[in-house]
Design a protein around this motif. Structure first.
Motif, PDB file in Angstrom:
ATOM      1  N   ARG A  95       0.856  -1.217   0.043  1.00  0.00           N
ATOM      2  CA  ARG A  95       0.011   0.091   0.086  1.00  0.00           C
ATOM      3  C   ARG A  95       0.938   1.262   0.101  1.00  0.00           C
ATOM      4  NH1 ARG A  95      -3.545  -0.737   5.195  1.00  0.00           N
ATOM      5  NH2 ARG A  95      -1.421  -1.624   5.792  1.00  0.00           N
ATOM      6  N   PRO A  96       0.377   2.343  -0.594  1.00  0.00           N
ATOM      7  CA  PRO A  96       1.094   3.529  -0.754  1.00  0.00           C
ATOM      8  C   PRO A  96       1.057   4.259   0.747  1.00  0.00           C
ATOM      9  CG  PRO A  96      -0.823   3.881  -1.638  1.00  0.00           C
ATOM     10  CD  PRO A  96      -0.678   2.330  -1.357  1.00  0.00           C
ATOM     11  N   ARG A  97       1.689   5.358   0.870  1.00  0.00           N
ATOM     12  CA  ARG A  97       1.643   6.407   2.230  1.00  0.00           C
ATOM     13  C   ARG A  97       0.338   6.574   1.950  1.00  0.00           C
ATOM     14  NH1 ARG A  97       5.227  10.862   1.016  1.00  0.00           N
ATOM     15  NH2 ARG A  97       3.956  12.035   2.661  1.00  0.00           N
ATOM     16  N   TRP A 100      -1.166   9.173  -0.205  1.00  0.00           N
ATOM     17  CA  TRP A 100      -1.685   8.888  -1.572  1.00  0.00           C
ATOM     18  C   TRP A 100      -2.579   7.858  -1.514  1.00  0.00           C
ATOM     19  CZ3 TRP A 100       0.441  11.939  -5.217  1.00  0.00           C
ATOM     20  CH2 TRP A 100       1.294  12.901  -4.624  1.00  0.00           C
TER      21      TRP A 100
END
Length: 523
Positions: A95-97, A100
């Motif tokens: 997963r992105p931050r 985002w």
């Protein structure tokens, strides 16, 4: 075409080759009519017997997926096309931050609206494509492509041309060494943010203001603080005292269109003078001026080295060229060059060299004058309509430059602009709400109408359709939206015609010949 085939896994080798070719055909990687590698060549690459590959090909042939042509090879048939299904990427995973997780790129319309009043888009039909093609072709020589990686600051000829152009056209104080060529203004903002912002730093932006800049600074970890804009520009008294960066559009405020007053410019420069902060001055579209009165940019008034000037050719030329620039104080230059090299090393030197010649030959100045005349006519049509046919609903915001006009909703006008914009879209009219440019909850209601992307002859019909999307009112309409407006009736049109007739040394500044710059005179 080379095909990657792995021999790992269950089953005999012929079956593994067959299954991987079958998958490539059915998911569309191998398309109808494409040729499979010769069996002998594939066998050699896989280090298997040729008969192993032949068995796999024969199974595909028997199923009607490929056909062998004597003396030509083995080709994918039309049969698999209807069954082709692209192979999906694995779901889930990393997963992105959090920042985002729900973000995504701004949607790009699949088709251009019939009546395109969107902000910030130039008329690509005005671009001198033939001249540009000739200049680019002239740079595609063996001697120019032998070089390896280039310096991150950009083509030296373009940096010199931009320094002259910005100096003459916009009064920017710059030498070639002060200029860094970028992929448009957005990359310039990214580079500045990278070298200036620590996570948690406060960044002041205009309210209303440019959403991509606001989102960019937020993505770098900044606390973005909206600062109100009034009829004189940014309210300097409302700036947070610990702001590390202040982003402004003083020449043509985006989206309102008003210029920052001289008093506010002086106050902003006084505010930053004794602080460890920087002002980012985004001058994105003021080449197109419709008034003789101009104001010096903040960069030209700065005496403490606290202003970074950002410009772009996306509005004057083509957005697809992705060419812009920044002019930075000496104290920031090395850091900016390091960030530029780290993120993309350098840009396309072919287009950069072509643009340098485009500027130095005077073509940019001539193109801007031609485009300004066209935009002036469209602008006049919209301004007349706003003041007359839309007068019961909207109040135009004064503006003297750029590619758009803004109009605020009249107090107590019984109009829901979101509904108007939605109805307009259903009729092929693209227009933007002023509220979309606000970050806070207190949002001004209004519309923004760009005139760069819509042909002049389509403006009246587009405005008529837009007017029908408003609720019926009691105000008296005094002017037909379709009334013709002639360029010679516009302010300063006579001056522009006289400038167009000038040639020779006396026209050096206006025509931007060798060593010259673009004029800021009105159309």
């Amino acid at each position: 075409m080379d095909i990657h085939i792995s021999l790992a896994g269950p089953g005999d080798r012929a079956s593994r080759i067959y299954r991987q070719l079958l998958d490539a055909i059915l998911d569309g990687r191998l398309r109808s009519g494409e040729r499979l590698p010769p069996s002998r060549e594939l066998a050699r690459r896989l280090d298997v017997a040729r008969n192993t590959v032949t068995v796999a090909y024969e199974r595909l042939t028997a199923e009607g997926l490929v056909v062998a042509r004597v003396g030509a090879g083995t080709f994918v048939t039309d049969e698999p096309v209807a069954r082709a299904r692209p192979r999906p990427a694995p779901a889930g995973g990393v997963r992105p931050r959090a920042l985002w997780a729900s973000a995504g790129p701004t949607p790009v319309a699949a088709r251009q609206p019939a009546y395109d009043f969107r902000l910030g888009t130039p008329d690509t039909g005005l671009f001198p494509l033939g001249t540009w093609r000739r200049l680019v072709a002239g740079e595609l020589r063996a001697s120019t492509v032998r070089h390896g990686y280039r310096a991150p600051d950009g083509h030296p000829d373009l940096r010199a041309a931009i320094a002259r152009y910005a100096g003459l056209a916009r009064s920017v104080r710059a030498r070639a060494d002060d200029v860094i060529v970028t992929h448009g203004a957005q990359q310039a903002l990214d580079l500045i943010g990278r070298i200036m912002i620590e996570p948690g730093d406060r960044v002041a932006v205009e309210e209303p203001g440019y959403p991509p800049a606001r989102r960019l600074f937020h993505s770098l970890g900044a606390e973005v603080v909206p600062v109100p804009v009034d009829d004189e520009g940014l309210d300097v008294g409302a700036l947070p005292g610990d702001a590390r960066l202040v982003y402004v559009t003083p020449s043509h405020q985006l989206p309102l269109g008003t210029p920052m007053s001289p008093a506010r410019r002086a106050a902003l420069l006084d505010w930053v003078a004794d602080r460890d902060a920087v002002i980012v001055e985004d001058d994105y579209d003021t080449e197109f001026r419709f008034s003789a009165r101009t104001l010096d940019p903040l960069q030209a008034l700065d005496r403490t080295g606290k202003v970074v000037y950002v410009g772009t050719f996306s509005k004057t030329l083509l957005p697809m060229l992705r060419l812009g620039f920044l002019v930075a104080p000496a104290s920031l230059r090395h850091a900016l060059l390091a960030a530029k090299q780290l993120t993309d090393w350098h840009g396309d030197h072919t287009n950069q060299a072509a643009l340098a010649r485009f500027i130095d030959s005077g073509e940019l100045s001539r193109h801007i004058r031609r485009a300004t005349r066209v935009y002036a006519e469209r602008r006049a049509l919209i301004d007349t309509a706003l003041r007359d046919d839309f007068a019961e609903w909207l109040v135009p915001v004064p503006s003297t430059a750029g590619l758009h006009l803004c109009a605020r909703l009249r107090p107590n006008a019984p109009v829901e602009l979101a509904t108007v914009v939605e109805r307009a879209a259903d009729h092929g009219v693209a227009v933007e709400e002023l509220a979309a440019y606000h970050a806070g909850d207190r949002r001004q209601a209004g519309l923004i109408l760009g005139y760069g992307a819509i042909e002049t002859e389509r403006v009246p019909a587009g405005l008529r359709l837009l007017a029908r999307c408003f609720p019926a009112g009691t105000g008296k309409r005094t002017v037909d939206v379709g009334s013709p407006v002639r360029v010679r009736d516009l302010p300063c049109a006579g001056r522009r015609r006289r400038e167009d007739r000038r040639d020779g040394p006396a026209a050096a500044i206006s025509d931007l010949g060798p060593g010259g710059g673009s004029t800021t005179a009105p159309a």
